[in-house]
Motif scaffolding. Structure first.
Motif, PDB file in Angstrom:
ATOM      1  N   ALA A  46     -61.706  93.083  39.947  1.00  0.00           N
ATOM      2  CA  ALA A  46     -60.958  91.831  40.103  1.00  0.00           C
ATOM      3  C   ALA A  46     -60.697  91.523  41.568  1.00  0.00           C
ATOM      4  N   GLN A  47     -60.453  92.548  42.375  1.00  0.00           N
ATOM      5  CA  GLN A  47     -60.216  92.329  43.811  1.00  0.00           C
ATOM      6  C   GLN A  47     -61.461  91.792  44.497  1.00  0.00           C
ATOM      7  N   LEU A  48     -62.633  92.254  44.077  1.00  0.00           N
ATOM      8  CA  LEU A  48     -63.879  91.750  44.648  1.00  0.00           C
ATOM      9  C   LEU A  48     -64.038  90.261  44.322  1.00  0.00           C
ATOM     10  N   TRP A  49     -63.799  89.900  43.069  1.00  0.00           N
ATOM     11  CA  TRP A  49     -63.892  88.498  42.667  1.00  0.00           C
ATOM     12  C   TRP A  49     -62.849  87.653  43.397  1.00  0.00           C
ATOM     13  N   GLU A  50     -61.655  88.211  43.546  1.00  0.00           N
ATOM     14  CA  GLU A  50     -60.569  87.476  44.208  1.00  0.00           C
ATOM     15  C   GLU A  50     -60.915  87.187  45.661  1.00  0.00           C
ATOM     16  N   SER A  51     -61.429  88.178  46.372  1.00  0.00           N
ATOM     17  CA  SER A  51     -61.686  88.009  47.803  1.00  0.00           C
ATOM     18  C   SER A  51     -62.947  87.198  48.085  1.00  0.00           C
ATOM     19  N   GLU A  52     -63.965  87.357  47.237  1.00  0.00           N
ATOM     20  CA  GLU A  52     -65.257  86.737  47.520  1.00  0.00           C
ATOM     21  C   GLU A  52     -65.448  85.376  46.855  1.00  0.00           C
ATOM     22  N   VAL A  53     -64.777  85.142  45.723  1.00  0.00           N
ATOM     23  CA  VAL A  53     -65.056  83.917  44.963  1.00  0.00           C
ATOM     24  C   VAL A  53     -63.788  83.123  44.655  1.00  0.00           C
ATOM     25  N   LEU A  54     -62.865  83.726  43.914  1.00  0.00           N
ATOM     26  CA  LEU A  54     -61.691  82.984  43.454  1.00  0.00           C
ATOM     27  C   LEU A  54     -60.819  82.508  44.612  1.00  0.00           C
ATOM     28  N   GLY A  55     -60.523  83.404  45.546  1.00  0.00           N
ATOM     29  CA  GLY A  55     -59.667  83.036  46.665  1.00  0.00           C
ATOM     30  C   GLY A  55     -60.223  81.862  47.467  1.00  0.00           C
ATOM     31  N   PRO A  56     -61.500  81.933  47.884  1.00  0.00           N
ATOM     32  CA  PRO A  56     -62.071  80.801  48.618  1.00  0.00           C
ATOM     33  C   PRO A  56     -62.078  79.493  47.823  1.00  0.00           C
ATOM     34  N   LEU A  57     -62.398  79.564  46.526  1.00  0.00           N
ATOM     35  CA  LEU A  57     -62.380  78.345  45.710  1.00  0.00           C
ATOM     36  C   LEU A  57     -60.972  77.765  45.629  1.00  0.00           C
ATOM     37  N   ARG A  58     -59.988  78.636  45.488  1.00  0.00           N
ATOM     38  CA  ARG A  58     -58.596  78.174  45.408  1.00  0.00           C
ATOM     39  C   ARG A  58     -58.195  77.482  46.709  1.00  0.00           C
ATOM     40  N   GLN A  59     -58.599  78.045  47.835  1.00  0.00           N
ATOM     41  CA  GLN A  59     -58.272  77.441  49.126  1.00  0.00           C
ATOM     42  C   GLN A  59     -58.909  76.063  49.268  1.00  0.00           C
ATOM     43  N   VAL A  60     -60.156  75.932  48.832  1.00  0.00           N
ATOM     44  CA  VAL A  60     -60.829  74.633  48.908  1.00  0.00           C
ATOM     45  C   VAL A  60     -60.128  73.615  48.006  1.00  0.00           C
ATOM     46  N   ARG A  61     -59.809  74.038  46.784  1.00  0.00           N
ATOM     47  CA  ARG A  61     -59.133  73.114  45.855  1.00  0.00           C
ATOM     48  C   ARG A  61     -57.808  72.636  46.435  1.00  0.00           C
ATOM     49  N   HIS A 118     -46.855  87.284  45.938  1.00  0.00           N
ATOM     50  CA  HIS A 118     -47.006  88.745  45.910  1.00  0.00           C
ATOM     51  C   HIS A 118     -48.457  89.208  45.886  1.00  0.00           C
ATOM     52  N   GLY A 119     -49.405  88.274  46.015  1.00  0.00           N
ATOM     53  CA  GLY A 119     -50.804  88.663  46.151  1.00  0.00           C
ATOM     54  C   GLY A 119     -51.444  89.264  44.933  1.00  0.00           C
ATOM     55  N   GLN A 120     -50.878  89.013  43.744  1.00  0.00           N
ATOM     56  CA  GLN A 120     -51.446  89.545  42.516  1.00  0.00           C
ATOM     57  C   GLN A 120     -52.522  88.603  41.969  1.00  0.00           C
ATOM     58  N   ASN A 121     -53.296  89.100  41.003  1.00  0.00           N
ATOM     59  CA  ASN A 121     -54.353  88.316  40.371  1.00  0.00           C
ATOM     60  C   ASN A 121     -53.980  88.066  38.918  1.00  0.00           C
ATOM     61  N   THR A 122     -53.852  86.794  38.557  1.00  0.00           N
ATOM     62  CA  THR A 122     -53.399  86.435  37.208  1.00  0.00           C
ATOM     63  C   THR A 122     -54.328  86.978  36.138  1.00  0.00           C
ATOM     64  N   CYS A 123     -55.634  86.856  36.340  1.00  0.00           N
ATOM     65  CA  CYS A 123     -56.583  87.340  35.333  1.00  0.00           C
ATOM     66  C   CYS A 123     -56.391  88.830  35.063  1.00  0.00           C
ATOM     67  N   PHE A 124     -56.236  89.596  36.123  1.00  0.00           N
ATOM     68  CA  PHE A 124     -56.072  91.041  35.979  1.00  0.00           C
ATOM     69  C   PHE A 124     -54.774  91.378  35.258  1.00  0.00           C
ATOM     70  N   LEU A 125     -53.686  90.685  35.584  1.00  0.00           N
ATOM     71  CA  LEU A 125     -52.405  90.956  34.938  1.00  0.00           C
ATOM     72  C   LEU A 125     -52.453  90.623  33.446  1.00  0.00           C
ATOM     73  N   LEU A 126     -53.028  89.478  33.109  1.00  0.00           N
ATOM     74  CA  LEU A 126     -53.105  89.103  31.698  1.00  0.00           C
ATOM     75  C   LEU A 126     -54.025  90.044  30.931  1.00  0.00           C
ATOM     76  N   TRP A 127     -55.108  90.473  31.574  1.00  0.00           N
ATOM     77  CA  TRP A 127     -55.979  91.460  30.921  1.00  0.00           C
ATOM     78  C   TRP A 127     -55.219  92.739  30.619  1.00  0.00           C
ATOM     79  N   ALA A 128     -54.370  93.185  31.549  1.00  0.00           N
ATOM     80  CA  ALA A 128     -53.623  94.425  31.349  1.00  0.00           C
ATOM     81  C   ALA A 128     -52.724  94.329  30.127  1.00  0.00           C
ATOM     82  N   VAL A 129     -52.076  93.176  29.929  1.00  0.00           N
ATOM     83  CA  VAL A 129     -51.208  93.002  28.758  1.00  0.00           C
ATOM     84  C   VAL A 129     -52.049  92.895  27.494  1.00  0.00           C
ATOM     85  N   TRP A 130     -53.138  92.149  27.558  1.00  0.00           N
ATOM     86  CA  TRP A 130     -54.008  91.948  26.398  1.00  0.00           C
ATOM     87  C   TRP A 130     -54.633  93.263  25.939  1.00  0.00           C
ATOM     88  N   SER A 131     -55.054  94.071  26.894  1.00  0.00           N
ATOM     89  CA  SER A 131     -55.778  95.300  26.555  1.00  0.00           C
ATOM     90  C   SER A 131     -54.857  96.476  26.277  1.00  0.00           C
TER      91      SER A 131
END
Length: 241
Positions: free
Chosen positions: A55-70, A27-40
């Motif tokens: 979070a979308q900036l981090w997802e598209s520029e950093v997290l997403g590419p790292l996940r693909q490489v892993r 569903h294209g969601q970001n785990t960090c953002f969802l957990l932050w929403a519950v925590w906060s």
């Protein structure tokens, strides 16, 4: 407890990781953002939108590419030797964890922790701010897993006389012990806490620290700190104002 420590604890609970991965991959969601929403417990639409944009900036520029490489490195990659491939994959995984920690720490500074009493409602609001929301059933799976883990419950009162049922039971176990036994237990707990602190510092000093293992040790330290405080309360007579 910091947002990072809380998120690591949450992710290790039964059902949470599977629900997060489904929301991320299907569903294209970001785990960090969802957990932050519950925590906060953040409910302000403007705040949710700003957090989602970050979070979308981090997802598209950093997290997403790292996940693909892993994930690409999970398969054999000639002419790279298997040992070298696996070592490289572990380095990418460690970098991905550090990025997630940095993102969570950044989100955690936006608003103090309130730990939403209705995790499904918090997740629905976050998913809406993120973009096209996933089906409620997918969000409900994560909300139910967090509810069962009781990781979003309101914090207990800071007053000495107030405690959760679990803390009350632990107090009952020690209240009748003689003072010498309590003092001996207190000394042992303080030593264990100091040993854990040394271990955490040593693990954090290596080039690629195991953040999950460090998180587990930190949670153990918090548990020991609570138990130390309870025994110290038993040994210190109440002061009547």
């Amino acid at each position: 407890m910091s947002l990072w420590d809380w998120a690591v604890a949450a992710y290790e609970r039964p059902g949470v990781a599977d629900a997060c991965l489904d929301l991320q991959d299907a569903h294209g969601q970001n785990t960090c953002f969802l957990l932050w929403a519950v925590w906060s417990g953040a409910a302000d639409a403007g705040l949710l939108e700003r957090a989602a944009e970050a979070a979308q900036l981090w997802e598209s520029e950093v997290l997403g590419p790292l996940r693909q490489v892993r994930r690409a490195l999970k398969a054999s990659t000639p002419p790279l030797a298997e040992a070298a491939r696996e070592a490289l994959r572990e380095e990418v995984k460690a970098a991905e964890l550090k990025v997630e920690q940095a993102l969570l720490e950044a989100l955690g500074r936006l608003v103090p922790a309130r730990r939403s009493e209705n995790p499904l409602q918090a997740l629905q609001a976050a998913a809406k701010a993120w973009g096209e929301p996933p089906p409620d059933e997918a969000l409900a799976r994560l909300a139910d897993a967090l509810s069962v883990a009781q990781l979003y419950a309101p914090k207990p009162s800071a007053h000495h006389g107030a405690s959760t049922p679990r803390n009350a039971a632990m107090l009952d176990d020690t209240a009748d012990e003689p003072e010498p036994a309590l003092r001996a237990r207190l000394a042992a707990l303080k030593q264990e806490h100091a040993d854990l602190d040394t271990a955490v510092q040593a693990m954090a000093a290596v080039p690629l620290p195991d953040l999950l293992a460090i998180g587990r040790l930190k949670r153990k330290k918090l548990q020991l700190k609570d138990e130390i405080a309870r025994i110290e309360d038993l040994l210190t007579p109440d002061i009547i104002a």
